[in-house]
Write a protein that holds these residues in place. Structure first.
Motif, PDB file in Angstrom:
ATOM      1  N   GLY A  30       0.779  -1.229   0.000  1.00  0.00           N
ATOM      2  CA  GLY A  30       0.000   0.000   0.000  1.00  0.00           C
ATOM      3  C   GLY A  30       0.812   1.281   0.000  1.00  0.00           C
ATOM      4  O   GLY A  30       0.241   2.364   0.051  1.00  0.00           O
ATOM      5  N   GLN A  31       2.130   1.173  -0.053  1.00  0.00           N
ATOM      6  CA  GLN A  31       2.997   2.352  -0.048  1.00  0.00           C
ATOM      7  C   GLN A  31       3.721   2.476  -1.379  1.00  0.00           C
ATOM      8  O   GLN A  31       4.220   1.481  -1.908  1.00  0.00           O
ATOM      9  N   GLN A  32       3.812   3.707  -1.899  1.00  0.00           N
ATOM     10  CA  GLN A  32       4.582   3.918  -3.109  1.00  0.00           C
ATOM     11  C   GLN A  32       6.067   3.994  -2.747  1.00  0.00           C
ATOM     12  O   GLN A  32       6.462   4.767  -1.885  1.00  0.00           O
ATOM     13  N   GLY A  47      10.989   6.211  -0.182  1.00  0.00           N
ATOM     14  CA  GLY A  47       9.610   6.641  -0.398  1.00  0.00           C
ATOM     15  C   GLY A  47       9.495   7.459  -1.677  1.00  0.00           C
ATOM     16  O   GLY A  47      10.393   8.225  -2.023  1.00  0.00           O
ATOM     17  N   ASN A  48       8.377   7.312  -2.361  1.00  0.00           N
ATOM     18  CA  ASN A  48       8.159   8.013  -3.626  1.00  0.00           C
ATOM     19  C   ASN A  48       7.542   9.398  -3.428  1.00  0.00           C
ATOM     20  O   ASN A  48       7.513  10.197  -4.344  1.00  0.00           O
ATOM     21  N   ALA A  55       3.774  15.391  -3.886  1.00  0.00           N
ATOM     22  CA  ALA A  55       3.541  14.578  -5.084  1.00  0.00           C
ATOM     23  C   ALA A  55       4.356  13.290  -5.039  1.00  0.00           C
ATOM     24  O   ALA A  55       5.465  13.263  -4.500  1.00  0.00           O
ATOM     25  N   GLN A  56       3.819  12.235  -5.623  1.00  0.00           N
ATOM     26  CA  GLN A  56       4.489  10.931  -5.701  1.00  0.00           C
ATOM     27  C   GLN A  56       5.389  10.920  -6.939  1.00  0.00           C
ATOM     28  O   GLN A  56       5.039  10.351  -7.972  1.00  0.00           O
ATOM     29  N   VAL A  57       6.563  11.563  -6.854  1.00  0.00           N
ATOM     30  CA  VAL A  57       7.401  11.790  -8.037  1.00  0.00           C
ATOM     31  C   VAL A  57       8.872  11.443  -7.867  1.00  0.00           C
ATOM     32  O   VAL A  57       9.653  11.580  -8.813  1.00  0.00           O
ATOM     33  N   ILE A  58       9.293  11.014  -6.697  1.00  0.00           N
ATOM     34  CA  ILE A  58      10.726  10.799  -6.456  1.00  0.00           C
ATOM     35  C   ILE A  58      11.318   9.803  -7.451  1.00  0.00           C
ATOM     36  O   ILE A  58      12.466   9.951  -7.887  1.00  0.00           O
ATOM     37  N   SER A  59      10.545   8.802  -7.869  1.00  0.00           N
ATOM     38  CA  SER A  59      11.060   7.810  -8.829  1.00  0.00           C
ATOM     39  C   SER A  59      11.450   8.436 -10.158  1.00  0.00           C
ATOM     40  O   SER A  59      12.201   7.844 -10.925  1.00  0.00           O
ATOM     41  N   ARG A  60      10.976   9.635 -10.434  1.00  0.00           N
ATOM     42  CA  ARG A  60      11.303  10.342 -11.677  1.00  0.00           C
ATOM     43  C   ARG A  60      12.450  11.332 -11.494  1.00  0.00           C
ATOM     44  O   ARG A  60      12.781  12.098 -12.386  1.00  0.00           O
ATOM     45  N   GLY A  61      13.079  11.304 -10.319  1.00  0.00           N
ATOM     46  CA  GLY A  61      14.156  12.237 -10.014  1.00  0.00           C
ATOM     47  C   GLY A  61      15.455  11.899 -10.721  1.00  0.00           C
ATOM     48  O   GLY A  61      15.604  10.843 -11.335  1.00  0.00           O
ATOM     49  N   ILE A  62      16.386  12.813 -10.606  1.00  0.00           N
ATOM     50  CA  ILE A  62      17.701  12.666 -11.222  1.00  0.00           C
ATOM     51  C   ILE A  62      18.649  12.036 -10.215  1.00  0.00           C
ATOM     52  O   ILE A  62      18.812  12.538  -9.104  1.00  0.00           O
TER      53      ILE A  62
END
Length: 135
Positions: A30-32, A47-48, A55-62
């Motif tokens: 249940g966690q991104q 954590g994302n 926003a759930q965006v960390i996976s798109r980071g540099i």
């Protein structure tokens, strides 16, 4: 590769499915979770959710490094987070006053994906763990 989010090891993806220098998002209990493989081959799970934008965006980071520490820069406001500890290297607190840090999870390389020396490391920088004959 598996991640332990507190309820036991959860399969996420194959090591070879992670592109070096890129992140992917996974839903674990249940966690991104944002999963990264850096250019040296180490794998990190954090954590994302960006604590500054929500926003759930960390996976798109540099992915990169700062002072020798592996980091991801948020794609929103560009704060850098240490992939080993989750700590923000730019600010101590998020706008809501909470600590500016991402949760981190241990990563497990399964036997079907044998490790090569130095290929995989958990978020805390310790040697990777390998699953042993559990049923």
């Amino acid at each position: 590769m598996q991640i332990d989010a507190g309820g036991g090891w959860t399969p996420v993806c194959r090591y070879d499915d992670l592109a070096p220098g890129r992140g992917v998002a996974a839903l674990v209990e249940g966690q991104q979770v944002a999963v990264f493989r850096d250019r040296s081959g180490a794998v990190y799970a954090v954590g994302n959710r960006d604590p500054f934008s929500g926003a759930q965006v960390i996976s798109r980071g540099i992915v990169g490094s700062r002072a020798g520490a592996p980091v991801v820069a948020s794609p929103m406001y560009k704060q850098a987070f240490d992939l080993r500890s989750g700590r923000c290297l730019d600010e101590e607190c998020a706008p809501d006053g909470s600590p500016a840090a991402l949760p981190v999870w241990p990563v497990l390389l399964t036997p079907a994906e044998p490790a090569r020396a130095g290929d995989v490391a958990p978020p805390n920088g310790a040697p990777h763990e390998r699953e042993t004959g559990r049923s």
